[in-house]
Design an enzyme around this catalytic site. Sequence first.
Site, PDB file in Angstrom:
ATOM      1  N   GLU A 255       0.876  -1.174   0.000  1.00  0.00           N
ATOM      2  CA  GLU A 255       0.000   0.000   0.000  1.00  0.00           C
ATOM      3  C   GLU A 255       0.906   1.213   0.000  1.00  0.00           C
ATOM      4  O   GLU A 255       1.489   1.553   1.034  1.00  0.00           O
ATOM      5  CB  GLU A 255      -0.882   0.018   1.254  1.00  0.00           C
ATOM      6  CG  GLU A 255      -1.835  -1.153   1.395  1.00  0.00           C
ATOM      7  CD  GLU A 255      -2.882  -1.188   0.314  1.00  0.00           C
ATOM      8  OE1 GLU A 255      -3.158  -0.147  -0.292  1.00  0.00           O
ATOM      9  OE2 GLU A 255      -3.407  -2.274   0.042  1.00  0.00           O
ATOM     10  N   CYS A 294      -3.316   8.625   3.404  1.00  0.00           N
ATOM     11  CA  CYS A 294      -2.901   8.058   2.113  1.00  0.00           C
ATOM     12  C   CYS A 294      -4.015   8.130   1.076  1.00  0.00           C
ATOM     13  O   CYS A 294      -3.757   8.180  -0.118  1.00  0.00           O
ATOM     14  CB  CYS A 294      -2.479   6.608   2.308  1.00  0.00           C
ATOM     15  SG  CYS A 294      -3.744   5.655   3.146  1.00  0.00           S
TER      16      CYS A 294
HETATM   17  P1  NAP Z   1       8.158   5.025   4.875  1.00  0.00           P
HETATM   18  O1  NAP Z   1       9.218   5.972   5.214  1.00  0.00           O
HETATM   19  O2  NAP Z   1       8.205   4.338   3.558  1.00  0.00           O
HETATM   20  O3  NAP Z   1       8.115   3.965   6.063  1.00  0.00           O
HETATM   21  C1  NAP Z   1       7.116   2.973   6.125  1.00  0.00           C
HETATM   22  C2  NAP Z   1       7.550   1.884   7.088  1.00  0.00           C
HETATM   23  O4  NAP Z   1       8.636   1.155   6.524  1.00  0.00           O
HETATM   24  C3  NAP Z   1       8.055   2.397   8.439  1.00  0.00           C
HETATM   25  O5  NAP Z   1       7.574   1.533   9.448  1.00  0.00           O
HETATM   26  C4  NAP Z   1       9.555   2.280   8.296  1.00  0.00           C
HETATM   27  O6  NAP Z   1      10.232   2.166   9.524  1.00  0.00           O
HETATM   28  C5  NAP Z   1       9.621   0.976   7.530  1.00  0.00           C
HETATM   29  N1  NAP Z   1      10.900   0.653   6.923  1.00  0.00           N
HETATM   30  C6  NAP Z   1      11.705   1.453   6.196  1.00  0.00           C
HETATM   31  N2  NAP Z   1      12.785   0.753   5.784  1.00  0.00           N
HETATM   32  C7  NAP Z   1      12.667  -0.502   6.284  1.00  0.00           C
HETATM   33  C8  NAP Z   1      13.454  -1.700   6.217  1.00  0.00           C
HETATM   34  N3  NAP Z   1      14.604  -1.748   5.539  1.00  0.00           N
HETATM   35  N4  NAP Z   1      13.013  -2.806   6.849  1.00  0.00           N
HETATM   36  C9  NAP Z   1      11.859  -2.803   7.535  1.00  0.00           C
HETATM   37  N5  NAP Z   1      11.068  -1.701   7.637  1.00  0.00           N
HETATM   38  C10 NAP Z   1      11.457  -0.572   7.004  1.00  0.00           C
HETATM   39  O7  NAP Z   1       6.706   5.704   4.918  1.00  0.00           O
HETATM   40  P2  NAP Z   1       6.135   6.691   6.029  1.00  0.00           P
HETATM   41  O8  NAP Z   1       6.882   7.966   5.900  1.00  0.00           O
HETATM   42  O9  NAP Z   1       6.056   6.020   7.351  1.00  0.00           O
HETATM   43  O10 NAP Z   1       4.625   6.871   5.539  1.00  0.00           O
HETATM   44  C11 NAP Z   1       4.218   7.841   4.620  1.00  0.00           C
HETATM   45  C12 NAP Z   1       3.845   7.225   3.296  1.00  0.00           C
HETATM   46  O11 NAP Z   1       2.964   6.131   3.498  1.00  0.00           O
HETATM   47  C13 NAP Z   1       3.100   8.160   2.389  1.00  0.00           C
HETATM   48  O12 NAP Z   1       3.656   8.092   1.112  1.00  0.00           O
HETATM   49  C14 NAP Z   1       1.675   7.619   2.353  1.00  0.00           C
HETATM   50  O13 NAP Z   1       0.975   7.854   1.168  1.00  0.00           O
HETATM   51  C15 NAP Z   1       1.904   6.190   2.553  1.00  0.00           C
HETATM   52  N6  NAP Z   1       0.728   5.545   3.135  1.00  0.00           N
HETATM   53  C16 NAP Z   1       0.015   4.690   2.370  1.00  0.00           C
HETATM   54  C17 NAP Z   1      -1.094   4.070   2.897  1.00  0.00           C
HETATM   55  C18 NAP Z   1      -1.909   3.099   2.087  1.00  0.00           C
HETATM   56  O14 NAP Z   1      -2.721   2.394   2.668  1.00  0.00           O
HETATM   57  N7  NAP Z   1      -1.741   3.020   0.801  1.00  0.00           N
HETATM   58  C19 NAP Z   1      -1.476   4.315   4.221  1.00  0.00           C
HETATM   59  C20 NAP Z   1      -0.729   5.194   4.974  1.00  0.00           C
HETATM   60  C21 NAP Z   1       0.389   5.815   4.413  1.00  0.00           C
HETATM   61  P3  NAP Z   1      10.839   3.453  10.297  1.00  0.00           P
HETATM   62  O15 NAP Z   1       9.702   4.311  10.643  1.00  0.00           O
HETATM   63  O16 NAP Z   1      11.473   2.827  11.481  1.00  0.00           O
HETATM   64  O17 NAP Z   1      11.788   4.091   9.357  1.00  0.00           O
END
Ligand code: NAP
Length: 522
Positions: A255, A294
Amino acid sequence: MKLESYIAGHWTAGSGDGRPFCNPVTGEILGSVDDSGIDAARVLEHARTQGCPALSALTFAERGEILKAIADVLVANRDKYFTIARLNSGNTKTDATIDIDGAIGTLKVFARYGKSLGAAKAIVEPGSEQLAKEPVFLARHIWTTRPGIALQINAFNFPSWGLWEKVSTALLAGVPSVAKPASVTAWLAHEMVRDVVAAKVVPPGGLSLVCGSGKGLIDALRPMDSLAFTGSADTALSLRSGAAILRNAPRVSIEADSINASIVAPDAAPGSALFALAVREVVKALTIKAGQLCTNIRRIFVEKRHLTAFGEAVAAELATIAIGDPADAAVRMGPLVDASQQAAALEGINRLRQEADVICGGEHPGSLQGADASKGAFVAPTLLVCSRPEEATTVHEMEVFGPCATIMPYQTIDEAVALAARGGGSLALSLFCADPKLQAQTVRGLAPWHGRLLVVDDEVGKNHTGHAIVMPQCVHGGPGHAGGGEELGGLRGLRFHMQRSAVQGSPSLLQELANDAAEAGL
Ligand code: NAP
């Protein structure tokens, strides 16, 4: 405060200093998150060896009772969660309701599905197919629980709903969850899991929580496991191309970010109730959770002759919104989740300015209620207008994850449908249109590109659940740019955690299998 992880049946602290998380209103550091020194392979193995047998031994109805019990624990501690959501995510009461009550509601809906499936542990699809000339050799599809774990990596903007919506489908299917919340808002998920663990409502190994970077979790995935990821497209790309994912082929659902849209049809003219409803939805998109949803509306297509009136109506409404510290009950819009998100949103708005003009906002808010602009992560609700959408690219392809949306003109409804598709596939689209024939024709053109379609007319009026709100009964996910994943969607949400097998054999074998299974059209 240093958040611990719940792994292998114990709360365990990381061995490092960890990453700080803060109050986005004041910038004050509230605590840290750290999982260094934690053996990711051991975490998953514990869930596999303890959680898989414990959950798969239960009937759907018994698993549904667990979901209901989790919901009861969350309800009992709801006030505490609202405080955490305000302190760590800058949530107003409305914002926190979407995250916390949304989670409780989703758990309850899946608890009811469990009850409806009753004493079965497997599902058979209705009807069988005769494969031979005589009716002695038939086929029927059966769904059984996959003997693996569900790794659930969540984004920062829904620390509660993101956690429990994923747990709901996995647990009902009989699959243990290993959840990893985003570090900056992990406190709420941590507190909720602590309460659920203390209440002893989930069997051992059925629910684990990793607070920290999650390093090594992906590498430890095996063929029967799954990864449900929510977050940015960049992280999704790096995770889904990891060696263990490519080699072991666990199921993967992504997602990711999404450039969702709204279309205001020509019959939703200025002065009409429908026009007002569309304006209201855009104002919500630009204020609730400071635009960090999102599914939020990012692009609004309005018939050319109504464009100016629409922009003015939204800007007028936004001017009345009190922005500041959500501790003040009069405040209707809080900050973004931290200073880095604030900087990213302002930078994104600046990039959009190359293709669009700012109607209102575009910077730090002019005045704040109970908050200091130099300390808080505030961004003014921002509406832009892009007058040549057919020539633009950034506005259709880049998600500004904050209170920001762009209005654009169209000449014909078919043009609006084509412009909406320029987002490359989205989670949600809303259409404001009174004419049922035009609604149906437009929906048919839109459907392949968007995971969920909300159609508002005078009859629906204010009774709809909102453009951005995900309902557990409906698909959540979208094609292409949105990640191509699918979560929830009623009982079909179980499919990700179950294996569909065609069983070919005698009528008596198929009857025997059906006797023990629930019949459902997964
Ligand atoms: P993100 O920076 O991509 O992080 C998402 C998750 O991935 C976090 O828990 C992060 O951990 C984890 N992560 C990163 N690298 C990893 C690795 N190597 N191994 C395991 N986990 C890892 O996204 P965000 O900034 O939290 O969220 C914002 C984005 O999410 C926006 O683009 C939004 O559109 C999208 N979103 C989409 C939906 C949907 O349902 N489509 C819903 C909500 C949000 P850390 O926090 O510890 O870095």
